[in-house]
Design a protein around this motif. Structure first.
Motif, PDB file in Angstrom:
ATOM      1  N   UNK A 148      -0.852   1.296  -1.641  1.00 27.58           N
ATOM      2  CA  UNK A 148      -0.381   0.510  -2.778  1.00 27.58           C
ATOM      3  C   UNK A 148       1.093   0.170  -2.659  1.00 27.58           C
ATOM      4  N   UNK A 149       1.405  -1.069  -3.008  1.00 30.00           N
ATOM      5  CA  UNK A 149       2.780  -1.525  -3.186  1.00 30.00           C
ATOM      6  C   UNK A 149       3.014  -1.497  -4.692  1.00 30.00           C
ATOM      7  N   UNK A 150       4.170  -1.046  -5.158  1.00 30.39           N
ATOM      8  CA  UNK A 150       4.375  -0.913  -6.608  1.00 30.39           C
ATOM      9  C   UNK A 150       4.287  -2.223  -7.392  1.00 30.39           C
ATOM     10  N   UNK A 164      -2.601  -3.118  -3.656  1.00 33.40           N
ATOM     11  CA  UNK A 164      -3.000  -2.605  -2.345  1.00 33.40           C
ATOM     12  C   UNK A 164      -2.763  -3.625  -1.234  1.00 33.40           C
ATOM     13  N   UNK A 165      -2.104  -3.169  -0.188  1.00 33.37           N
ATOM     14  CA  UNK A 165      -1.930  -3.947   1.032  1.00 33.37           C
ATOM     15  C   UNK A 165      -2.548  -3.147   2.162  1.00 33.37           C
ATOM     16  N   UNK A 166      -3.221  -3.840   3.079  1.00 34.23           N
ATOM     17  CA  UNK A 166      -3.705  -3.109   4.255  1.00 34.23           C
ATOM     18  C   UNK A 166      -2.481  -2.654   5.046  1.00 34.23           C
ATOM     19  N   UNK A 167      -2.684  -1.670   5.900  1.00 35.80           N
ATOM     20  CA  UNK A 167      -1.560  -1.201   6.721  1.00 35.80           C
ATOM     21  C   UNK A 167      -1.040  -2.342   7.587  1.00 35.80           C
ATOM     22  N   UNK A 168      -1.939  -3.222   8.034  1.00 33.22           N
ATOM     23  CA  UNK A 168      -1.506  -4.388   8.804  1.00 33.22           C
ATOM     24  C   UNK A 168      -0.662  -5.324   7.946  1.00 33.22           C
ATOM     25  N   UNK A 169      -1.043  -5.521   6.704  1.00 33.54           N
ATOM     26  CA  UNK A 169      -0.255  -6.375   5.812  1.00 33.54           C
ATOM     27  C   UNK A 169       1.143  -5.803   5.584  1.00 33.54           C
ATOM     28  N   UNK A 170       1.255  -4.475   5.609  1.00 36.34           N
ATOM     29  CA  UNK A 170       2.577  -3.861   5.466  1.00 36.34           C
ATOM     30  C   UNK A 170       3.490  -4.289   6.613  1.00 36.34           C
ATOM     31  N   UNK A 171       2.930  -4.508   7.812  1.00 37.62           N
ATOM     32  CA  UNK A 171       3.784  -4.940   8.924  1.00 37.62           C
ATOM     33  C   UNK A 171       4.309  -6.349   8.691  1.00 37.62           C
ATOM     34  N   UNK A 172       3.570  -7.146   7.942  1.00 36.47           N
ATOM     35  CA  UNK A 172       4.053  -8.484   7.570  1.00 36.47           C
ATOM     36  C   UNK A 172       5.008  -8.392   6.385  1.00 36.47           C
TER      37      UNK A 172
END
Length: 168
Positions: free
Chosen positions: A130-132, A136-144
């Motif tokens: 989760x992003x506050x 929810x972001x996938x772990x891959x989306x976190x890299x973006x």
């Protein structure tokens, strides 16, 4: 895999930062606004915090499902939307050299890349954190997301530089 924009934005940040005088980098354009050095320190604090959270998420054997609805995280680039940084991600108001900031940011990126490259690609695409604000972001989306966050702050640093140039 690290999102290509995340890699490019970091290069753009170095091109920008290397062209700025260190005193200007540490100068406030307005009271209560961050300096360029503080923005760079914030990027380090943010990447370090995200990496630590991702590491914990990957280590979970039975990750809890997300409890939040998802929001388009590309809204990060909208500079009309402002959310104050959590206290742990607010940089100190102190003079920093470019070398100090580069050393921190290079190390935080190395740790982030090492972690992402160690994760099974299936987990990158299927596990969420989760992003506050964006949910929810996938772990891959976190890299973006990291690249989008840095891109937002690169624009902020350019604005600070433009404001400072009016005084010099």
């Amino acid at each position: 895999m690290i999102h290509p924009n995340t890699i490019k934005v970091r290069e753009d940040i170095w091109n920008f930062a290397n062209a700025i005088d260190e005193n200007v980098m540490n100068e406030h354009s307005q009271p209560n606004k961050w300096t360029i050095a503080q923005v760079l320190e914030h990027l380090y604090l943010m990447e370090t915090a995200i990496t630590a959270r991702l590491r914990m998420k990957v280590a979970e054997h039975n990750p809890a499902p997300s409890s939040m609805p998802s929001t388009p995280f590309h809204l990060t680039l909208d500079r009309n939307r402002h959310t104050p940084a959590p206290a742990a991600l607010v940089p100190a108001d102190k003079h920093c050299t470019l070398i100090e900031l580069q050393t921190r940011l290079i190390r935080s990126r190395e740790l982030f890349v090492e972690l992402i490259e160690s994760i099974d690609p299936v987990m990158l695409e299927n596990r969420t954190m989760d992003h506050p604000i964006f949910g929810p972001l996938t772990l891959q989306e976190w890299t973006e997301f990291i690249g989008l966050h840095e891109q937002r702050h690169l624009e902020q640093m350019k604005e600070i530089e433009a404001e400072l140039s009016q005084y010099h």
